[in-house]
Design a protein around this motif. Structure first.
Motif, PDB file in Angstrom:
ATOM      1  N   SER A  56       0.831  -1.204   0.000  1.00  0.00           N
ATOM      2  CA  SER A  56       0.000   0.000   0.000  1.00  0.00           C
ATOM      3  C   SER A  56       0.867   1.256   0.000  1.00  0.00           C
ATOM      4  O   SER A  56       0.599   2.206  -0.754  1.00  0.00           O
ATOM      5  CB  SER A  56      -0.919  -0.013   1.228  1.00  0.00           C
ATOM      6  N   TYR A  57       1.937   1.273   0.813  1.00  0.00           N
ATOM      7  CA  TYR A  57       2.823   2.429   0.847  1.00  0.00           C
ATOM      8  C   TYR A  57       3.617   2.573  -0.448  1.00  0.00           C
ATOM      9  O   TYR A  57       3.825   3.699  -0.935  1.00  0.00           O
ATOM     10  CB  TYR A  57       3.775   2.338   2.043  1.00  0.00           C
ATOM     11  N   LEU A  58       4.033   1.453  -1.007  1.00  0.00           N
ATOM     12  CA  LEU A  58       4.745   1.506  -2.287  1.00  0.00           C
ATOM     13  C   LEU A  58       3.853   2.073  -3.381  1.00  0.00           C
ATOM     14  O   LEU A  58       4.310   2.860  -4.223  1.00  0.00           O
ATOM     15  CB  LEU A  58       5.240   0.114  -2.670  1.00  0.00           C
ATOM     16  N   SER A  59       2.580   1.675  -3.392  1.00  0.00           N
ATOM     17  CA  SER A  59       1.655   2.179  -4.404  1.00  0.00           C
ATOM     18  C   SER A  59       1.451   3.685  -4.241  1.00  0.00           C
ATOM     19  O   SER A  59       1.332   4.417  -5.229  1.00  0.00           O
ATOM     20  CB  SER A  59       0.308   1.451  -4.311  1.00  0.00           C
ATOM     21  N   GLN A  60       1.432   4.171  -2.982  1.00  0.00           N
ATOM     22  CA  GLN A  60       1.302   5.611  -2.743  1.00  0.00           C
ATOM     23  C   GLN A  60       2.523   6.361  -3.261  1.00  0.00           C
ATOM     24  O   GLN A  60       2.401   7.451  -3.839  1.00  0.00           O
ATOM     25  CB  GLN A  60       1.108   5.868  -1.250  1.00  0.00           C
ATOM     26  N   PHE A 161      15.586   3.791   3.782  1.00  0.00           N
ATOM     27  CA  PHE A 161      15.484   2.512   4.482  1.00  0.00           C
ATOM     28  C   PHE A 161      14.275   1.714   3.995  1.00  0.00           C
ATOM     29  O   PHE A 161      14.349   0.493   3.808  1.00  0.00           O
ATOM     30  CB  PHE A 161      15.372   2.729   6.000  1.00  0.00           C
ATOM     31  N   PHE A 162      13.153   2.419   3.802  1.00  0.00           N
ATOM     32  CA  PHE A 162      11.928   1.734   3.385  1.00  0.00           C
ATOM     33  C   PHE A 162      12.057   1.169   1.971  1.00  0.00           C
ATOM     34  O   PHE A 162      11.627   0.040   1.699  1.00  0.00           O
ATOM     35  CB  PHE A 162      10.736   2.698   3.452  1.00  0.00           C
ATOM     36  N   ILE A 163      12.661   1.932   1.059  1.00  0.00           N
ATOM     37  CA  ILE A 163      12.832   1.464  -0.326  1.00  0.00           C
ATOM     38  C   ILE A 163      13.756   0.253  -0.371  1.00  0.00           C
ATOM     39  O   ILE A 163      13.479  -0.739  -1.065  1.00  0.00           O
ATOM     40  CB  ILE A 163      13.377   2.597  -1.219  1.00  0.00           C
ATOM     41  N   PHE A 194      16.562   0.374  12.463  1.00  0.00           N
ATOM     42  CA  PHE A 194      17.281   1.437  11.754  1.00  0.00           C
ATOM     43  C   PHE A 194      16.419   2.701  11.652  1.00  0.00           C
ATOM     44  O   PHE A 194      16.897   3.819  11.891  1.00  0.00           O
ATOM     45  CB  PHE A 194      17.687   0.963  10.361  1.00  0.00           C
ATOM     46  N   SER A 195      15.161   2.526  11.262  1.00  0.00           N
ATOM     47  CA  SER A 195      14.284   3.683  11.081  1.00  0.00           C
ATOM     48  C   SER A 195      13.987   4.356  12.415  1.00  0.00           C
ATOM     49  O   SER A 195      13.980   5.590  12.517  1.00  0.00           O
ATOM     50  CB  SER A 195      12.982   3.257  10.400  1.00  0.00           C
TER      51      SER A 195
END
Length: 265
Positions: A56-60, A161-163, A194-195
């Motif tokens: 969902s976050y990647l699509s955003q 970090f998320f990517i 890490f985040s």
């Protein structure tokens, strides 16, 4: 001796007795879109599942990139129209840019004023101490660019970090292998500390910059040293605040649902 009870009680007393700080808190929340980005990721993954929440976050993120691309394409094509249309469109863009800059300024100033004001109240010996709001806002301008830069660094680090952690999900779109899902779970487990660490360090750096007037680099160095010495307390407090935030959000949703129930019926 450090006490969570004392710290939370002091925070509650400051927030309850000095309600004008709510104004700063409201606009300071704009810095993170209503809450810490890492908190939103964890909360969404908790509600939707680890993989579905991250998708969902990647699509955003991809949708934002597509919106950015369409904006520049439309801006280039705009000059094919007549001057009246071009001037109207550019006027709307200019007004939108001014409003965006104003809200960014207000959000950063509110964040600085909230920290600075809380420091003055906590250090004051008067029980009925009241801030001079004009003076507090004026003092906040001296820290604007450094705090803005620290917030920007925080967003960039969390995004990076998320990517990196989400790369297996992108590979799953090509090859739907369970191996990638296992790799993603491992990377996400690594992404969490890490985040959180990056977020803590930047928040401490912001406080060092505002409270002790440290420079950008010095604030990061001191915040890193502080985090190394107190990482366990930081994590415990973060878990506690996450639970409080989660329960409060649930309570607000229940109250709103009760008010809307007669309308729905």
């Amino acid at each position: 001796m450090f006490s969570y009870r004392t710290l939370l009680k002091q925070a509650w007393d400051i927030a309850w007795k000095h309600k004008y700080l709510w104004f700063f808190g409201l606009f300071a929340a704009l810095v993170s879109g209503g809450g810490s980005w890492e908190y939103q990721i964890f909360s969404q993954n908790f509600n939707q599942g680890l993989i579905n929440g991250s998708y969902s976050y990647l699509s955003q993120i991809l949708a934002f990139g597509e919106l950015f691309k369409n904006f520049f394409t439309g801006l280039i094509n705009l000059f094919n129209y007549n001057w009246y249309t071009i001037i109207n469109a550019l006027s709307v863009l200019l007004l939108s840019a001014i409003l965006l800059i104003f809200f960014i300024w207000l959000a950063i100033i509110s964040q600085i004023a909230l920290v600075n004001g809380s420091k003055k109240i906590a250090n004051s010996k008067k029980k009925d101490y009241s801030l001079n709001l004009h003076e507090t806002i004026t003092e906040s301008h001296g820290h604007f660019w450094s705090v803005l830069a620290l917030n920007f660094v925080n967003k960039i680090l969390l995004f990076f970090f998320f990517i990196v952690a989400s790369l297996p999900l992108l590979l799953m779109a090509v090859d739907n292998s369970t191996l990638f899902s296992y790799i993603y779970v491992i990377l996400f487990v690594i992404f969490v500390p890490f985040s959180l660490s990056a977020s803590f360090i930047i928040k401490y750096a912001i406080c060092y910059n505002i409270i002790e007037n440290e420079s950008f680099v010095s604030a990061i160095e001191k915040s890193w040293s502080l985090f190394k010495k107190n990482w366990l307390i930081s994590v415990e407090m973060a878990v506690g605040l996450f639970i409080i935030n989660f329960l409060t959000s649930g309570l607000i949703l229940i109250i709103i649902s009760l008010f809307l129930l007669p309308l729905l019926l």
